[in-house]
Design a protein around this motif. Structure first.
Motif, PDB file in Angstrom:
ATOM      1  N   GLN A  36      14.995  -5.311   2.840  1.00 15.48           N
ATOM      2  CA  GLN A  36      14.471  -6.357   1.971  1.00 15.48           C
ATOM      3  C   GLN A  36      13.571  -7.310   2.747  1.00 15.48           C
ATOM      4  OE1 GLN A  36      18.479  -7.331  -0.068  1.00 15.48           O
ATOM      5  NE2 GLN A  36      16.955  -7.905  -1.600  1.00 15.48           N
ATOM      6  N   GLU A  37      13.919  -7.558   3.994  1.00 18.89           N
ATOM      7  CA  GLU A  37      13.119  -8.460   4.821  1.00 18.89           C
ATOM      8  C   GLU A  37      11.883  -7.759   5.373  1.00 18.89           C
ATOM      9  OE1 GLU A  37      13.586 -11.080   8.956  1.00 18.89           O
ATOM     10  OE2 GLU A  37      15.347 -10.202   7.972  1.00 18.89           O
ATOM     11  N   ASN A  40       9.868  -6.379   2.212  1.00 18.22           N
ATOM     12  CA  ASN A  40       9.628  -7.436   1.216  1.00 18.22           C
ATOM     13  C   ASN A  40       9.872  -6.933  -0.207  1.00 18.22           C
ATOM     14  OD1 ASN A  40       8.967 -10.019   0.337  1.00 18.22           O
ATOM     15  ND2 ASN A  40       6.778  -9.503   0.090  1.00 18.22           N
ATOM     16  N   ILE A  41      11.089  -6.459  -0.474  1.00 18.81           N
ATOM     17  CA  ILE A  41      11.421  -5.958  -1.798  1.00 18.81           C
ATOM     18  C   ILE A  41      12.425  -6.897  -2.469  1.00 18.81           C
ATOM     19  CG2 ILE A  41      10.972  -3.552  -1.204  1.00 18.81           C
ATOM     20  CD1 ILE A  41      13.925  -3.122  -0.836  1.00 18.81           C
ATOM     21  N   SER A  42      12.385  -6.935  -3.805  1.00 14.53           N
ATOM     22  CA  SER A  42      13.264  -7.814  -4.563  1.00 14.53           C
ATOM     23  C   SER A  42      14.629  -7.173  -4.753  1.00 14.53           C
ATOM     24  CB  SER A  42      12.648  -8.108  -5.937  1.00 14.53           C
ATOM     25  OG  SER A  42      12.634  -6.925  -6.730  1.00 14.53           O
ATOM     26  N   ASP A  96       6.393   1.529   4.275  1.00 18.67           N
ATOM     27  CA  ASP A  96       6.249   0.856   2.985  1.00 18.67           C
ATOM     28  C   ASP A  96       7.325   1.350   2.033  1.00 18.67           C
ATOM     29  OD1 ASP A  96       4.813   3.037   1.013  1.00 18.67           O
ATOM     30  OD2 ASP A  96       4.169   3.267   3.093  1.00 18.67           O
TER      31      ASP A  96
END
Length: 410
Positions: A36-37, A40-42, A96
């Motif tokens: 997540q960090e 950068n995913i919700s 990614d």
């Protein structure tokens, strides 16, 4: 029955292959906080990433079940292990979320190729008197793999990186490939007999439209498949997000991994116990009802709050352990029921494939649903409402399974 190569019964090697496949499902939860960090995913995106491994099973389970006998059960497992190893090596190289999501779906195909034909192959390698017990052991593949991943993953990720964790599991899976190649023979299905003349196996393989129609119009496969879906959806949702929940509580990755692994490992005891209780004559319906009731109560105790106050942390943890441990009665019982409720000997693989397909649908839908409820409520306090609703549906299905088994016995 097949000969034992290297002194190892083939059924245990098949269970080992299932555990290795489950490692790839369980390898993501301990990596989610890092991913997540880094990517950068919700939270909701993380839920889809968690469940993406089930896309292949959700769409292809029935098709692979139909083709398993013609493809070869052993060959299917070997192909699945090879695909899992390749996808895991590739996954460790991506930078990614989209690429990782695609490879998780590819891992889902490998997972399906391993676990779908396994029950039918175990059925061919053990005596009928041992089948219920061995199905209980087979039901442990998912919690055992998840527990090992939750236990080892945080240490490998913290000490090295999440990519090394992916590559390590690729190596473990390659070892499982070698074990299946060396220890599991290619056991063929017994040819059905018409009069005194066996029907060639090739003729059975050509009857897939009839097997498909027979499976889909029979109530047994639908009942076990739907029941597995309502079980798997809530189990993966609760256990899969435990590392994230513990991280939000301020626990270190190592401690969170140990606690999450204990919860997943507790599920193993229920699976093994289900096989023993079935062998001792316990009705499948009773075991299913006990399992679903315990999951509903366990999730309620773990997550429910009254005026923003819930149970103490230790009691919450005990409730989650109960959720997993007693809920473990369900998968082992369902694998045994699938073999008994298949409409014919020639539809066993198809029935198991359909059960796997709807189970995957549940695992795909469960984590995003729980994540959406948590995001909407601003916390995990309403998770119990999702699991209680699913458990109620499971109790209704358990009653119908009991009636179907009684009718078939008569």
């Amino acid at each position: 029955m097949s000969k034992h190569r290297f002194g190892i019964h083939p059924s245990w090697v098949i269970v080992l292959a299932g555990v290795c496949a489950a490692l790839h499902v369980g390898k993501l939860p301990p990596a989610l906080p890092v991913l997540q960090e880094v990517l950068n995913i919700s939270l909701v995106q993380a839920g889809f990433l968690l469940s993406a491994v089930q896309v292949a099973s959700m769409t292809l389970g029935l098709a692979v079940g139909l083709s398993a006998d013609s493809l070869g059960l052993r060959r299917s497992i070997l192909m699945g292990l090879a695909l899992l190893s390749f996808a895991s090596i590739s996954g460790g190289c991506v930078t990614d979320a989209q690429s990782l999501l695609f490879l998780r779906a590819l891992e889902g195909l490998g997972f399906l190729l391993v676990v779908m034909p396994a029950p039918a192959l175990i059925r061919r390698t053990v005596d009928a008197s041992q089948l219920s017990g061995r199905m209980g052991w087979w039901g442990t593949y998912m919690p055992t793999g998840s527990a090992l991943a939750l236990l080892l993953g945080p240490w490998v990720i913290a000490g090295l990186s999440w990519s090394v964790w992916w590559w390590f599991l690729a190596g473990v899976t390659a070892f499982a490939f070698a074990a299946v190649w060396l220890c599991v023979p290619d056991v063929q299905a017994p040819a059905p007999v018409h009069g005194n003349t066996p029907t060639p196996a090739r003729a059975v393989a050509q009857s897939w439209p009839q097997r498909l129609a027979l499976t889909l119009k029979s109530p047994g496969p639908w009942l076990v498949a739907l029941t597995f879906a309502v079980y798997s959806s809530q189990w993966l949702a609760v256990v899969g997000f435990l590392p994230t929940v513990y991280a939000q509580l301020g626990l270190t990755a190592g401690i969170a991994g140990v606690l999450s692994a204990c919860v997943a490992l507790a599920n193993v005891s229920g699976n093994i116990l289900s096989g023993r209780l079935l062998q001792r004559g316990w009705p499948a319906q009773r075991l299913l009802l006990i399992g679903f009731a315990s999951m509903a109560l366990g999730a309620t105790g773990a997550y429910a709050e009254w005026q923003d106050v819930g149970l103490p942390t230790a009691l919450r943890f005990a409730c989650v352990v109960m959720f997993s441990a007693v809920g473990g009665l369900i998968p082992g019982t369902l694998f045994s029921c699938a073999l008994r409720l298949a409409p014919s000997e020639g539809t066993v693989s198809t029935t198991v494939g359909y059960m796997q397909q709807l189970s995957a649908l549940g695992q795909f839908a469960g984590p995003p649903l729980v994540a959406w409820v948590a995001a909407s409520a601003g916390g995990w306090q309403w998770t119990w409402a999702v699991t209680a609703t699913l458990s109620l549906a499971g109790a209704v299905l358990a009653h119908l399974i009991g009636r179907a088994l009684h009718k078939k016995h008569d």
